[in-house]
Design a protein around this motif. Structure first.
Motif, mmCIF file in Angstrom:
data_model
loop_
_atom_site.group_PDB
_atom_site.id
_atom_site.type_symbol
_atom_site.label_atom_id
_atom_site.label_comp_id
_atom_site.label_asym_id
_atom_site.label_seq_id
_atom_site.Cartn_x
_atom_site.Cartn_y
_atom_site.Cartn_z
ATOM 1 N N LEU A 168 9.599 3.208 8.558
ATOM 2 C CA LEU A 168 10.646 2.485 7.851
ATOM 3 C C LEU A 168 10.835 1.076 8.409
ATOM 4 C CD1 LEU A 168 13.274 5.346 7.452
ATOM 5 C CD2 LEU A 168 11.781 4.384 5.693
ATOM 6 N N GLU A 169 10.559 0.890 9.696
ATOM 7 C CA GLU A 169 10.764 -0.425 10.312
ATOM 8 C C GLU A 169 9.709 -1.433 9.895
ATOM 9 O OE1 GLU A 169 10.859 -2.531 14.751
ATOM 10 O OE2 GLU A 169 11.073 -0.351 14.548
ATOM 11 N N VAL A 170 8.445 -1.003 9.800
ATOM 12 C CA VAL A 170 7.361 -1.972 9.639
ATOM 13 C C VAL A 170 6.799 -2.036 8.222
ATOM 14 C CG1 VAL A 170 5.391 -0.483 10.177
ATOM 15 C CG2 VAL A 170 5.375 -2.882 10.922
ATOM 16 N N CYS A 171 7.115 -1.054 7.383
ATOM 17 C CA CYS A 171 6.506 -0.990 6.046
ATOM 18 C C CYS A 171 7.439 -1.538 4.964
ATOM 19 C CB CYS A 171 6.131 0.457 5.696
ATOM 20 S SG CYS A 171 4.896 1.165 6.800
ATOM 21 N N ASP A 172 6.841 -1.958 3.854
ATOM 22 C CA ASP A 172 7.604 -2.414 2.695
ATOM 23 C C ASP A 172 7.967 -1.247 1.777
ATOM 24 O OD1 ASP A 172 7.267 -5.309 3.238
ATOM 25 O OD2 ASP A 172 5.153 -4.871 2.859
ATOM 26 N N ARG A 173 7.075 -0.261 1.739
ATOM 27 C CA ARG A 173 7.210 0.870 0.823
ATOM 28 C C ARG A 173 6.497 2.052 1.462
ATOM 29 N NH1 ARG A 173 3.907 2.034 -3.758
ATOM 30 N NH2 ARG A 173 2.673 0.215 -3.133
ATOM 31 N N VAL A 174 6.941 3.266 1.152
ATOM 32 C CA VAL A 174 6.323 4.466 1.728
ATOM 33 C C VAL A 174 5.960 5.433 0.612
ATOM 34 C CG1 VAL A 174 6.542 6.370 3.372
ATOM 35 C CG2 VAL A 174 7.756 4.218 3.795
ATOM 36 N N ALA A 175 4.693 5.865 0.594
ATOM 37 C CA ALA A 175 4.242 6.900 -0.330
ATOM 38 C C ALA A 175 4.152 8.217 0.443
ATOM 39 C CB ALA A 175 2.876 6.539 -0.910
ATOM 40 N N VAL A 176 4.520 9.308 -0.205
ATOM 41 C CA VAL A 176 4.592 10.610 0.461
ATOM 42 C C VAL A 176 3.640 11.598 -0.208
ATOM 43 C CG1 VAL A 176 6.100 12.527 1.118
ATOM 44 C CG2 VAL A 176 6.996 10.189 1.100
ATOM 45 N N LEU A 177 2.878 12.306 0.620
ATOM 46 C CA LEU A 177 2.010 13.389 0.158
ATOM 47 C C LEU A 177 2.590 14.728 0.606
ATOM 48 C CD1 LEU A 177 -1.616 12.118 0.996
ATOM 49 C CD2 LEU A 177 -0.284 11.758 -1.089
ATOM 50 N N ARG A 178 2.407 15.728 -0.239
ATOM 51 C CA ARG A 178 2.784 17.097 0.132
ATOM 52 C C ARG A 178 1.827 18.062 -0.539
ATOM 53 N NH1 ARG A 178 8.090 17.541 -1.505
ATOM 54 N NH2 ARG A 178 7.673 18.781 -3.367
ATOM 55 N N GLY A 179 1.172 18.878 0.256
ATOM 56 C CA GLY A 179 0.243 19.860 -0.289
ATOM 57 C C GLY A 179 -0.920 19.240 -1.037
ATOM 58 N N GLY A 180 -1.372 18.052 -0.596
ATOM 59 C CA GLY A 180 -2.499 17.404 -1.240
ATOM 60 C C GLY A 180 -2.146 16.642 -2.496
ATOM 61 N N ARG A 181 -0.875 16.501 -2.792
ATOM 62 C CA ARG A 181 -0.434 15.806 -4.004
ATOM 63 C C ARG A 181 0.508 14.653 -3.675
ATOM 64 N NH1 ARG A 181 1.071 20.734 -8.255
ATOM 65 N NH2 ARG A 181 -1.003 21.724 -8.258
ATOM 66 N N SER A 182 0.540 13.679 -4.558
ATOM 67 C CA SER A 182 1.503 12.582 -4.446
ATOM 68 C C SER A 182 2.843 13.077 -4.976
ATOM 69 C CB SER A 182 1.041 11.376 -5.271
ATOM 70 O OG SER A 182 -0.279 11.008 -4.950
ATOM 71 N N VAL A 183 3.887 13.004 -4.130
ATOM 72 C CA VAL A 183 5.182 13.530 -4.561
ATOM 73 C C VAL A 183 6.228 12.440 -4.734
ATOM 74 C CG1 VAL A 183 4.786 15.810 -3.581
ATOM 75 C CG2 VAL A 183 5.831 14.034 -2.167
#
Length: 518
Positions: free
Chosen positions: A224-239
């Protein structure tokens, strides 16, 4: 063309993503590692990538640098559909990666590793021009404020310094290509001290000016400190994804596991009555190459943590108690009997277990099965005389796979196919299967693990302590040491300094410890 000459990056319309992934799928036997992953990295953006161990992050990153070929799906670099068949192929498209496991050649110098494959003016008529080579490497090291000697052999450097060499190496892609690069940082801060982390963050922000960055870390506050945006994966999928402005770690954690989780991942239990017990481990005057006159006591059922800055000597103290580092003086007793420090075999026989910091190098044998890795240290649990009894091994291994919730297709799966968290569970199980461990040495046991996997390791540590195991913990952070330990000792310049009690309801703060460390 001289590869050391920097070209002006080819212009790409600003609305075209630096990198785009559409519907990426990858199967392994019994495992669907990627299940239609979509991802977009904009130009001059630092994109965080988060997910639990086993979510598919490692497979995705390997696909982006040509180490894994997807079964289906497409990868676009600056709007152009590409096939990335090798690391060199990815580099030619401007994609470079700092690997979590490290990819340096240990018997080469830092300079040779940094320019490997792009020596340019550093080589003439097949021979190194050492002065030029050093200058080329120093240019990259200066970018990250490193004081490493470019001509030092890599295998003489600490883990943290080798990580800095890795980062300097990938920065060479700026000289190798005439396109704005995409740089992937996979757990780059896992072994760095706080000052080094800040240096790295400064460099990441500089990278944004001429590159796009994918930043992967299990430390959600760093993401959260260094990134502009965060993408999250769960179980091999984009959530989903979240903008970092205004976000908190709990937002990411909820997306990663589908619930809010708990802010107290250490699961502090009721204080165990260890203060009145006789010490199980007694260390007096222990001296080695990087430490001297170390005195320690650890009681049965107690978790003692040693904290200190990089170079304090605490890692070597831990290794010496397992017989993996030579000592020149001192005496160590375990339950009143002298502990043989001549080698790791003697330590195992005495009931000492050790989980090393470099799991993939020292903690496991990658091509071997989960079952064989789990029973590696205690052959008696699977053998009758000199022969392996498959039924005997199956029984004990299956019991611990179930008890520790190890996610594996089966006991015969190569451990290198498991996620980092599940690998660590297998390494820990190695010391649990025989039930005779009296002292457990844990060197950064949660390094590179996500919140869920760390919580599982903490639970195991508490269970072992409750059963009477004495534990020496080298924590991954001051917060972890404070949350898990009954007592903390501080090392500085190879010596034990202060000792701090950590009773429930009266824990010290990180600042309290830092004051003793410097």
């Amino acid at each position: 063309m001289d590869t050391d000459s920097r070209s002006t990056p080819s212009p790409v319309p600003s609305e075209v993503p630096a990198l785009e992934i559409r519907g990426l799928v990858k199967h392994y036997p019994g495992v669907r590692a990627l299940d239609g992953v979509d991802l977009v990295v904009h130009q001059h953006e630092v994109l965080g990538l988060a997910g639990e161990n086993g979510a598919g992050k490692s497979t995705l990153l390997k696909a982006l640098v040509g180490l894994v070929r997807p079964d289906s799906g497409d990868i676009y670099v600056r709007g152009q559909k590409v096939k990335l068949r090798s690391v060199v192929d990815a580099a030619n498209h401007g994609i470079g990666m700092v690997f979590q496991e490290q990819s340096l050649v240990p018997n080469l110098t830092a300079a040779e590793n940094i320019v490997l494959g792009s020596e340019g003016a550093g080589v003439r008529t097949g021979l190194y021009r050492w002065g030029t080579l050093r200058t080329l490497a120093q240019e990259q090291l200066d970018k990250i404020g490193s004081t490493i000697d470019p001509l030092a052999r890599t295998d003489t450097l600490s883990f943290a310094d080798r990580q800095m060499v890795e980062i300097a190496k990938v920065l060479r892609i700026e000289q190798r290509t005439n396109v704005a690069p995409v740089i992937i940082l996979d757990e780059p801060t896992s072994v760095l001290e706080s000052g080094e982390v800040e240096t790295l963050f400064t460099q990441v922000r500089r990278l944004r000016e001429f590159a796009s960055v994918i930043f992967v870390s299990h430390r959600l506050d760093e993401v959260l400190e260094v990134c502009d945006r965060v993408a999250v994966l769960r179980g091999g999928r984009s959530v989903g994804e979240v903008a970092t402005a205004g976000a908190v770690p709990g937002d990411l954690h909820r997306m990663m596991i589908g619930s809010t989780g708990s802010d107290d991942h250490y699961h502090s239990a009721t204080a165990r009555p260890v203060a009145e017990l006789e010490p199980r481990l007694v260390v007096r005057g222990l001296t080695g190459k990087t430490f001297r006159d170390v005195d320690l006591d650890i009681r049965a059922g107690e978790i003692l943590s040693i904290v200190g800055v990089h170079g304090s000597g605490r890692e070597d103290v831990c290794r010496s108690l397992f017989g993996a580092e030579e000592v020149s003086a001192g005496e160590v007793t375990l339950d009143g009997e002298r502990l043989d420090l001549s080698g790791t075999r003697a330590a195992c026989a005495a009931g000492v277990g050790y989980v090393p910091a470099e799991r993939k190098i020292e903690g496991m044998v990658g091509p071997m099965s989960v079952a064989d890795n789990m029973t590696l240290a205690k052959q008696g649990v699977r053998c009758s005389g000199p022969l392996v009894v498959p039924r005997k091994q199956t029984s004990v291994v299956d019991r611990w796979i179930e008890r520790l919730s190890i996610r594996t297709p089966n006991r015969g799966t190569a451990i290198q196919r498991l996620s980092g968290g599940n690998q660590q569970k297998v390494v820990l199980a190695r010391w649990l299967v025989a039930g005779d461990v009296r002292l457990l040495l844990l060197d950064h046991p949660t390094r590179g693990l996500d919140i869920g996997a760390r919580s599982e390791v903490y639970r195991l540590m508490r269970e072992l302590a409750t059963s009477g195991v004495a534990t020496l913990l080298l924590a991954d952070s001051l917060e972890e040491a404070i949350g898990m330990a009954d007592r903390i000792v501080v090392m500085s310049d190879g010596r034990i300094g202060a000792e701090v009690a950590c009773p429930n309801g009266g824990k010290p703060t990180p600042l309290d410890l830092v004051k003793e460390m410097v």
